[in-house]
Design a protein around this motif. Structure first.
Motif, PDB file in Angstrom:
ATOM      1  N   SER A  59      -6.719   1.485  -7.420  1.00  0.00           N
ATOM      2  CA  SER A  59      -7.637   1.722  -6.302  1.00  0.00           C
ATOM      3  C   SER A  59      -6.947   1.531  -4.960  1.00  0.00           C
ATOM      4  N   GLY A  60      -5.836   0.798  -4.974  1.00  0.00           N
ATOM      5  CA  GLY A  60      -5.140   0.496  -3.735  1.00  0.00           C
ATOM      6  C   GLY A  60      -3.748   1.069  -3.646  1.00  0.00           C
ATOM      7  N   PRO A  61      -2.717   0.221  -3.836  1.00  0.00           N
ATOM      8  CA  PRO A  61      -1.355   0.643  -3.497  1.00  0.00           C
ATOM      9  C   PRO A  61      -0.703   1.657  -4.420  1.00  0.00           C
ATOM     10  N   PHE A  62      -1.080   1.712  -5.695  1.00  0.00           N
ATOM     11  CA  PHE A  62      -0.354   2.558  -6.646  1.00  0.00           C
ATOM     12  C   PHE A  62      -0.352   4.028  -6.215  1.00  0.00           C
ATOM     13  N   TYR A  63      -1.507   4.523  -5.841  1.00  0.00           N
ATOM     14  CA  TYR A  63      -1.645   5.927  -5.423  1.00  0.00           C
ATOM     15  C   TYR A  63      -1.789   6.083  -3.917  1.00  0.00           C
TER      16      TYR A  63
ATOM     17  N   ARG B 210      -4.498   3.780   2.042  1.00  0.00           N
ATOM     18  CA  ARG B 210      -4.043   4.292   3.332  1.00  0.00           C
ATOM     19  C   ARG B 210      -5.180   5.029   4.049  1.00  0.00           C
ATOM     20  N   PRO B 211      -5.248   4.935   5.375  1.00  0.00           N
ATOM     21  CA  PRO B 211      -6.319   5.604   6.132  1.00  0.00           C
ATOM     22  C   PRO B 211      -6.297   7.108   5.918  1.00  0.00           C
ATOM     23  N   GLY B 212      -7.471   7.661   5.693  1.00  0.00           N
ATOM     24  CA  GLY B 212      -7.604   9.108   5.595  1.00  0.00           C
ATOM     25  C   GLY B 212      -7.245   9.719   4.253  1.00  0.00           C
ATOM     26  N   VAL B 213      -6.798   8.913   3.311  1.00  0.00           N
ATOM     27  CA  VAL B 213      -6.423   9.445   1.999  1.00  0.00           C
ATOM     28  C   VAL B 213      -7.676   9.631   1.146  1.00  0.00           C
TER      29      VAL B 213
END
Length: 278
Positions: free
Chosen positions: A165-169, A173-176
């Motif tokens: 849900s966070g850093p892996f993909y 990041r804003p706007g992703v």
């Protein structure tokens, strides 16, 4: 198409997919922690339709393979791959590894029997070594990996939601645009594996030094890495690994995350295909 198991010397059953023409060049895909062969679905289908023979296995302790209590370290992982490639009698194969799977590729390819391997690819891969030390001052502190272990023991199911849900993909990041299906698929794969094997594998991917493996690789090797990789930061991985490879090519991707083979499959697949056809 075939899905089966190979049994290793210690009795571990390694699940594998073997799809496509038997007379085509084989591509062997090595997945990251704590996932399975299914993490390569985008690549599996793309290269199957391009006429390649596709092999993808679940590392011991992961996916559908035996939930092993022991042997969850790189030497045994590489030996398991050797058992699989011997079982299938693969010749001239291309080995592609993501993250932890990149470490597995480095160790296996460095030790593979002549004729088994034609090329190698490291995608967002952990080599040379992740953990910080006097010899590797740019690495991540051991406390980062201790945190992984603590989170896994405390609530593996929640941890395996938080990571994708966070850093892996790069979904933090804003706007992703967040892809919920990708998150749940990561969770599904992770929860199929064994907690003890996943716990042990954190040490394997973070503390194993692959420097000598990289130096020993004699085949052309493509190193692909996202410049916004929050899991395996590029400065202490790909940018160092390329200096140790005898026949290495580095390709970096501005703004792309650790899981770029999923989030940007079209870009990654096109570059892989170009390298395979060289």
């Amino acid at each position: 198409m075939n899905e089966d198991f190979v049994t290793t010397a210690d009795g571990t059953r390694i699940f594998y997919k073997d799809w496509g023409p038997r007379d085509a060049q084989p591509i062997v895909f090595h997945h990251g922690w704590p996932l399975s062969a299914d993490d390569w679905d985008n690549q599996t289908m793309f290269f199957l339709l391009e006429g390649y023979r596709i092999i993808a296995h679940d590392r011991r302790g992961h996916g559908r393979s035996t939930q092993t209590f022991v042997g969850n370290e790189m030497d045994t992982y590489a030996a398991d791959v050797a058992a699989l490639t011997d079982h299938l009698d693969l010749k001239g194969a291309i080995h592609v590894g993501h993250s932890t799977g990149g470490g597995e590729v480095a160790r296996y390819v460095a030790r593979a029997r002549p004729g088994r391997v034609a090329k190698a690819v490291l995608v967002g891969a952990v080599p040379p070594i992740m953990v910080k030390s006097d010899d590797n001052p740019g690495g991540l502190p051991i406390e980062v990996f201790d945190g992984f272990r603590a989170a896994l023991v405390a609530n593996r199911a929640q941890f395996f939601l938080d990571v994708p849900s966070g850093p892996f993909y790069g979904f933090n990041r804003p706007g992703v645009k967040v892809d919920q299906g990708v998150i749940w698929n990561w969770w599904r794969q992770g929860m199929m594996g064994g907690a003890k094997a996943h716990y042990d594998c954190i040490k394997a991917f973070s503390e194993t030094d692959f420097s000598e493996d990289l130096k020993a690789i004699a085949v052309p090797t493509l190193v692909m890495h996202g410049e916004d990789d929050q899991i395996v930061p590029i400065a202490d991985s790909a940018l160092l690994a390329i200096k140790l490879l005898r026949h290495g090519t580095l390709k970096t991707y501005p703004g792309l995350p650790h899981g770029m083979a999923t989030t940007h499959a079209e870009t990654i697949n096109a570059d892989l295909l170009a390298f395979f056809r060289e």
